[in-house]
Design an enzyme around this catalytic site. Sequence first.
Site: not given
Length: 271
Positions: A12-13, A15-16, A190, A248
């Site tokens: 993750g992280d 920049g999607k 996750t 975030t």
Amino acid sequence: MSSTVVVGGFFGDEGKGKIISYLALKDNPSIVVRGGAGPNAGHTVKDGEKTYKIRMLPSGILNKNSKLMIGPGVVVNPDVLLKEVNEFGVAGRAFVDRNCGIIEDSHLKTDSKGELKEKLGTTGSGTGPANSDRAMRVLKLAKDIDSLSQFLEDVPLKVNSALDNNEPVLVEGTQGTHLSLWHGTYPFVTSKDVTASAICADIGLGPKKVDEVMVVFKSYVTRVGTGPLKNELSFEETSNKGWSELGTVTGRQRRASEFDFDLAKQSLFWE
């Protein structure tokens, strides 16, 4: 017919959210639809001086022509969703599949203490416990929640109908390949699979209707919370390189390491 699926290649992280936001404006899709786990994923999008921190809706909010949809494989926190609909001014074009699972207070409490929080470093969003209840067939669904009645839709039908009518569809994944419940660094993952095929299943999109899969990497690797991270840098080294970032959703310091080519190649096996 044109469908593009965007997923993350690391933890993750990557920049999607920014990529989705750009493609939503550039390609002008009829629908931007989100799969993935739930509000434990956060995307940050900037528009001029304004910053949007998005947890529930797809990141295509800046294109006012696009419908914003959440597929049935996603668990939804109604409070987070309604806040975003109002904050981003997207009422009338935001839709939730009637079969989305619902995060309740009990899930938030379970996710904020004990092994989930202390060992695995979960976000406290209730996503994992809600997905657990879904597997046990006891989770409430969006169609059971009065406050969501105006947003309910048959998302797989709308997505496939749009493609049959030659309308472009943009599909947003969450988290990253190596946080997949099946393919990631278990148990530090996750609560479901988040590879491209799983994201498509979340929104009811069959493999024959996928035109392009885009795997997003950034020039270094970051990870929030616990779990292995090869060649991890100290926070001081991270700061000196200008790689100091905060998650975030949680606001926690992201751990960082140099770009990992082997990890990147491995993620492409499943995308």
